[in-house]
Scaffold this active site. Sequence first.
Site, PDB file in Angstrom:
ATOM      1  N   THR A 126      -0.495   0.301  15.745  1.00 35.83           N
ATOM      2  CA  THR A 126       0.556   0.857  16.578  1.00 35.83           C
ATOM      3  C   THR A 126       1.505  -0.310  17.152  1.00 35.83           C
ATOM      4  OG1 THR A 126       1.194   2.468  18.458  1.00 35.83           O
ATOM      5  CG2 THR A 126      -0.856   1.045  18.287  1.00 35.83           C
ATOM      6  N   GLU A 128       2.466   0.216  20.266  1.00 40.01           N
ATOM      7  CA  GLU A 128       1.904   0.226  21.483  1.00 40.01           C
ATOM      8  C   GLU A 128       1.239  -1.192  21.883  1.00 40.01           C
ATOM      9  OE1 GLU A 128       1.543   2.162  24.531  1.00 40.01           O
ATOM     10  OE2 GLU A 128       3.519   3.059  23.849  1.00 40.01           O
ATOM     11  N   TYR A 154      -5.309   3.074  25.520  1.00 42.63           N
ATOM     12  CA  TYR A 154      -5.052   3.247  24.114  1.00 42.63           C
ATOM     13  C   TYR A 154      -4.599   1.994  23.320  1.00 42.63           C
ATOM     14  CZ  TYR A 154      -2.450   4.792  19.946  1.00 42.63           C
ATOM     15  OH  TYR A 154      -1.742   5.140  18.621  1.00 42.63           O
ATOM     16  N   LYS A 158      -6.485  -0.002  20.323  1.00 41.29           N
ATOM     17  CA  LYS A 158      -5.900   0.004  18.992  1.00 41.29           C
ATOM     18  C   LYS A 158      -5.668  -1.479  18.495  1.00 41.29           C
ATOM     19  CE  LYS A 158      -4.481   3.761  17.096  1.00 41.29           C
ATOM     20  NZ  LYS A 158      -4.784   4.031  15.531  1.00 41.29           N
TER      21      LYS A 158
HETATM   22  P1  NAP Z   1      -2.804  12.934  15.815  1.00 39.64           P
HETATM   23  O1  NAP Z   1      -1.679  13.956  15.415  1.00 39.64           O
HETATM   24  O2  NAP Z   1      -2.988  12.923  17.214  1.00 39.64           O
HETATM   25  O3  NAP Z   1      -4.048  13.028  14.941  1.00 39.64           O
HETATM   26  C1  NAP Z   1      -5.129  12.270  15.347  1.00 39.64           C
HETATM   27  C2  NAP Z   1      -6.392  12.937  14.800  1.00 39.64           C
HETATM   28  O4  NAP Z   1      -7.586  12.308  14.998  1.00 39.64           O
HETATM   29  C3  NAP Z   1      -6.597  14.449  14.959  1.00 39.64           C
HETATM   30  O5  NAP Z   1      -6.355  15.323  14.043  1.00 39.64           O
HETATM   31  C4  NAP Z   1      -7.922  14.390  15.548  1.00 39.64           C
HETATM   32  O6  NAP Z   1      -8.621  15.470  15.330  1.00 39.64           O
HETATM   33  C5  NAP Z   1      -8.594  13.202  15.152  1.00 39.64           C
HETATM   34  N1  NAP Z   1      -9.655  12.624  16.010  1.00 39.64           N
HETATM   35  C6  NAP Z   1      -9.720  12.439  17.205  1.00 39.64           C
HETATM   36  N2  NAP Z   1     -10.788  12.004  17.665  1.00 39.64           N
HETATM   37  C7  NAP Z   1     -11.667  12.104  16.488  1.00 39.64           C
HETATM   38  C8  NAP Z   1     -13.013  11.675  16.205  1.00 39.64           C
HETATM   39  N3  NAP Z   1     -14.039  11.518  17.223  1.00 39.64           N
HETATM   40  N4  NAP Z   1     -13.525  11.645  15.018  1.00 39.64           N
HETATM   41  C9  NAP Z   1     -12.691  12.189  13.910  1.00 39.64           C
HETATM   42  N5  NAP Z   1     -11.288  12.356  14.109  1.00 39.64           N
HETATM   43  C10 NAP Z   1     -10.940  12.535  15.497  1.00 39.64           C
HETATM   44  O7  NAP Z   1      -2.100  11.569  15.581  1.00 39.64           O
HETATM   45  P2  NAP Z   1      -0.795  10.984  14.497  1.00 39.64           P
HETATM   46  O8  NAP Z   1       0.464  11.194  15.099  1.00 39.64           O
HETATM   47  O9  NAP Z   1      -1.173  11.895  13.225  1.00 39.64           O
HETATM   48  O10 NAP Z   1      -1.013   9.430  14.260  1.00 39.64           O
HETATM   49  C11 NAP Z   1      -1.965   9.065  13.352  1.00 39.64           C
HETATM   50  C12 NAP Z   1      -2.450   7.945  13.535  1.00 39.64           C
HETATM   51  O11 NAP Z   1      -1.446   6.793  13.616  1.00 39.64           O
HETATM   52  C13 NAP Z   1      -3.473   7.694  14.952  1.00 39.64           C
HETATM   53  O12 NAP Z   1      -4.637   6.835  14.738  1.00 39.64           O
HETATM   54  C14 NAP Z   1      -2.415   6.911  16.047  1.00 39.64           C
HETATM   55  O13 NAP Z   1      -3.009   6.351  17.066  1.00 39.64           O
HETATM   56  C15 NAP Z   1      -1.459   6.335  14.993  1.00 39.64           C
HETATM   57  N6  NAP Z   1       0.126   5.977  15.321  1.00 39.64           N
HETATM   58  C16 NAP Z   1       0.467   7.226  15.549  1.00 39.64           C
HETATM   59  C17 NAP Z   1       2.000   6.883  15.419  1.00 39.64           C
HETATM   60  C18 NAP Z   1       3.105   7.932  15.905  1.00 39.64           C
HETATM   61  O14 NAP Z   1       4.061   7.804  16.394  1.00 39.64           O
HETATM   62  N7  NAP Z   1       2.790   9.185  15.457  1.00 39.64           N
HETATM   63  C19 NAP Z   1       2.599   5.411  15.605  1.00 39.64           C
HETATM   64  C20 NAP Z   1       1.778   4.534  15.813  1.00 39.64           C
HETATM   65  C21 NAP Z   1       0.453   4.658  15.247  1.00 39.64           C
HETATM   66  P3  NAP Z   1      -8.531  16.980  16.131  1.00 39.64           P
HETATM   67  O15 NAP Z   1      -7.224  17.705  15.204  1.00 39.64           O
HETATM   68  O16 NAP Z   1      -9.610  17.647  15.945  1.00 39.64           O
HETATM   69  O17 NAP Z   1      -8.094  16.909  17.485  1.00 39.64           O
HETATM   70  N1  GDD Z   2       3.955  12.604  26.372  1.00 43.45           N
HETATM   71  C1  GDD Z   2       5.042  12.651  27.362  1.00 43.45           C
HETATM   72  N2  GDD Z   2       5.086  13.721  28.072  1.00 43.45           N
HETATM   73  N3  GDD Z   2       5.637  11.536  27.345  1.00 43.45           N
HETATM   74  C2  GDD Z   2       6.594  11.845  28.332  1.00 43.45           C
HETATM   75  C3  GDD Z   2       7.116  12.626  29.181  1.00 43.45           C
HETATM   76  C4  GDD Z   2       6.018  13.808  29.042  1.00 43.45           C
HETATM   77  O1  GDD Z   2       6.246  14.925  29.366  1.00 43.45           O
HETATM   78  N4  GDD Z   2       7.957  12.534  29.968  1.00 43.45           N
HETATM   79  C5  GDD Z   2       8.565  11.116  29.524  1.00 43.45           C
HETATM   80  N5  GDD Z   2       7.683  10.516  28.563  1.00 43.45           N
HETATM   81  C6  GDD Z   2       7.668   9.402  28.228  1.00 43.45           C
HETATM   82  C7  GDD Z   2       6.428   8.708  28.151  1.00 43.45           C
HETATM   83  O2  GDD Z   2       6.028   8.051  29.632  1.00 43.45           O
HETATM   84  C8  GDD Z   2       6.604   7.518  27.237  1.00 43.45           C
HETATM   85  O3  GDD Z   2       7.522   6.510  27.810  1.00 43.45           O
HETATM   86  C9  GDD Z   2       7.757   8.317  26.248  1.00 43.45           C
HETATM   87  O4  GDD Z   2       7.989   9.150  26.679  1.00 43.45           O
HETATM   88  C10 GDD Z   2       7.118   8.524  24.931  1.00 43.45           C
HETATM   89  O5  GDD Z   2       5.846   9.296  24.841  1.00 43.45           O
HETATM   90  P1  GDD Z   2       4.854   9.857  24.007  1.00 43.45           P
HETATM   91  O6  GDD Z   2       5.765  10.751  23.230  1.00 43.45           O
HETATM   92  O7  GDD Z   2       3.744  10.368  24.330  1.00 43.45           O
HETATM   93  O8  GDD Z   2       4.550   8.673  22.857  1.00 43.45           O
HETATM   94  P2  GDD Z   2       4.194   7.120  23.017  1.00 43.45           P
HETATM   95  O9  GDD Z   2       5.347   6.234  22.840  1.00 43.45           O
HETATM   96  O10 GDD Z   2       3.606   7.096  24.384  1.00 43.45           O
HETATM   97  O11 GDD Z   2       2.879   7.048  22.000  1.00 43.45           O
HETATM   98  C11 GDD Z   2       3.303   7.561  20.646  1.00 43.45           C
HETATM   99  O12 GDD Z   2       3.961   6.503  19.851  1.00 43.45           O
HETATM  100  C12 GDD Z   2       2.963   5.469  19.678  1.00 43.45           C
HETATM  101  C13 GDD Z   2       3.737   4.376  18.945  1.00 43.45           C
HETATM  102  O13 GDD Z   2       4.690   3.530  19.571  1.00 43.45           O
HETATM  103  C14 GDD Z   2       1.776   7.984  20.275  1.00 43.45           C
HETATM  104  O14 GDD Z   2       2.102   8.789  18.793  1.00 43.45           O
HETATM  105  C15 GDD Z   2       0.948   6.807  19.908  1.00 43.45           C
HETATM  106  O15 GDD Z   2      -0.093   7.372  19.241  1.00 43.45           O
HETATM  107  C16 GDD Z   2       1.660   5.817  19.121  1.00 43.45           C
HETATM  108  O16 GDD Z   2       0.908   4.839  18.729  1.00 43.45           O
END
Ligand code: NAP
Ligand code: GDD
Length: 326
Positions: A126, A128, A154, A158
């Site tokens: 990620t 992050e 987190y 990661k």
């Molecule tokens: P997500 O919607 O939060 O999905 C994560 C999944 O992991 C959930 O389905 C959750 O299960 C499962 N999980 C949590 N704890 C577990 C455990 N102990 N054993 C087995 N499964 C478990 O995340 P996403 O947005 O699809 O992202 C997919 C991956 O990419 C994650 O690793 C995230 O950190 C990474 N990532 C995401 C982004 C982004 O912007 N979306 C960017 C960079 C990296 P439940 O459904 O049962 O809760």
């Molecule tokens: N969640 C959330 N809720 N974020 C908020 C809020 C709120 O009410 N208000 C402001 N924010 C700001 C957070 O402080 C952060 O700066 C930004 O919105 C994005 O927050 P998130 O949507 O929670 O995403 P993230 O950037 O912290 O993390 C996501 O992206 C990562 C990749 O850069 C997640 O999907 C991570 O799993 C992923 O790795």
Amino acid sequence: MSKSALITGIAGQDGFYLAELLNKKGYKVFGVMRGQSNPKTEEIKKSLPYVNIIEADLTDQSSLSRAIEVATPDEVYNLAAVSHVGYSFKNPQLTVDVTGKGVLNMLEAIRLTGGSKSVKFYQASTSEMYGGVGDNMPKTGYNEESPFHPRSPYGVAKLYGHWITINYRESYGMFASCGILFNHESPKRGMEFVTRKISNAVARIKLGKQDYIELGNLDAKRDWGFAGDYVEGMWRMLQQDKPGEFVLATGETYSIKDFLTASFKEIGITDWKPYVKQNSAFMRPAEVNILLGDSSKAERELGWKRKVDFEQLVKTMVQSDIEAES
Ligand code: NAP
Ligand code: GDD
């Protein structure tokens, strides 16, 4: 014979889009779900009926070994994680166990079941991991050579997952690749993430179901793309001759305020301020102020480029929530 893929985190946003992609490509798809009676199981059976569900948990290596034995996968996509940055400050040890050590458990499950040379592995790294404080970011954005400075439990977990994946490649010759993905969103995004929280609130405000939305830091900037585009990049990483690290990003960065402006515009509101309250409960102990990614390597070597732009993404999310809430 068709290929077989095992996806952890099948019930998450990316799990959905990746399963759809692999199914279209003719893969036999296996998905890991956790929990004895996960409430999402029925939903997954309906939305992804072709997925073979395996009950396993990233914290239980023996359950992952069993998953490998059942699926005999050609490709493993490790998407499961505690993925919410804010939550990781409140549950740091759980985050390390799942998001960090869980990666080691998955790699060991592959190695100990004899898959080191036959299974291709994708780790969901990620942006992050770059974290930073905003002033060390290259003008063109972070790339595969940029230094890491995670700013949350987190991000730190990661980073462990990232390096242990590279270590297993170097130690055991595994085909193990890391996608360093910047934020990607969709109508399937969890409600706890800021984009979906906003798109859903905007839909509810339009329909008279909600009066305002409470948010934390409005000045943070993110490089937001569409999840459907990003899972294509994951798959492409595992179709290469050699494993590696690849940044997937749009190359554009927008603030939460920009996301609010674009979302409220969808319902004909130009001044969103009366509908937004700030609440310190949504602030983080340490913030990542700005993320911008440079995916030149992925464009060059994978032929990958995002298709959906910021405006299209916001429109799709708000319209989808209006439909779902109506
Ligand atoms: P997500 O919607 O939060 O999905 C994560 C999944 O992991 C959930 O389905 C959750 O299960 C499962 N999980 C949590 N704890 C577990 C455990 N102990 N054993 C087995 N499964 C478990 O995340 P996403 O947005 O699809 O992202 C997919 C991956 O990419 C994650 O690793 C995230 O950190 C990474 N990532 C995401 C982004 C982004 O912007 N979306 C960017 C960079 C990296 P439940 O459904 O049962 O809760
Ligand atoms: N969640 C959330 N809720 N974020 C908020 C809020 C709120 O009410 N208000 C402001 N924010 C700001 C957070 O402080 C952060 O700066 C930004 O919105 C994005 O927050 P998130 O949507 O929670 O995403 P993230 O950037 O912290 O993390 C996501 O992206 C990562 C990749 O850069 C997640 O999907 C991570 O799993 C992923 O790795």
